[in-house]
Design a protein around this motif. Structure first.
Motif, short mmCIF file in Angstrom:
data_model
loop_
_atom_site.label_atom_id
_atom_site.label_comp_id
_atom_site.label_asym_id
_atom_site.label_seq_id
_atom_site.Cartn_x
_atom_site.Cartn_y
_atom_site.Cartn_z
N ALA A 176 37.47 41.25 44.10
CA ALA A 176 36.94 42.61 43.56
C ALA A 176 37.69 43.80 44.09
O ALA A 176 38.30 43.70 45.25
N GLU A 200 37.15 47.51 35.39
CA GLU A 200 38.09 46.51 35.74
C GLU A 200 39.61 46.84 35.87
O GLU A 200 40.10 47.81 35.04
N GLY A 214 41.91 42.44 35.31
CA GLY A 214 40.95 41.36 35.58
C GLY A 214 40.12 41.35 36.60
O GLY A 214 39.24 40.36 36.86
N VAL A 215 39.97 42.37 37.49
CA VAL A 215 39.37 42.33 38.78
C VAL A 215 38.42 43.52 38.56
O VAL A 215 38.83 44.65 38.23
N ASP A 216 37.03 42.87 38.93
CA ASP A 216 35.86 44.03 38.74
C ASP A 216 36.07 45.18 39.99
O ASP A 216 36.46 44.74 41.02
#
Length: 67
Positions: free
Chosen positions: A39, A51, A54-56
């Motif tokens: 994250a 995001e 693709g990473v929160d």
């Protein structure tokens, strides 16, 4: 550089603090060296819930949750 990255971060997962330009660049460096990024954490509340590749992105508490 892979040996340095691996020795410092292992294989992850890691949380990157800072979801701006440098954090994005660091994401690329970590991924290219096989380190999993769980994250992004940022103190700018307007970025929370977003995001990046693709990473929160979350707040400061995301580090505790990612563990």
């Amino acid at each position: 550089m892979p040996d340095i990255v691996s020795s410092v971060f292992g294989r992850g997962p890691v949380v990157i603090f800072g979801a701006a330009r440098m954090g994005r660049a660091f994401l690329g460096t970590l991924r290219s060296n096989g380190v999993e990024v769980a994250a992004f954490s940022d103190n700018a509340t307007e970025k929370w819930g977003g995001e990046i590749e693709g990473v929160d992105v979350g707040g400061l508490t995301v580090a505790a949750v990612a563990d």
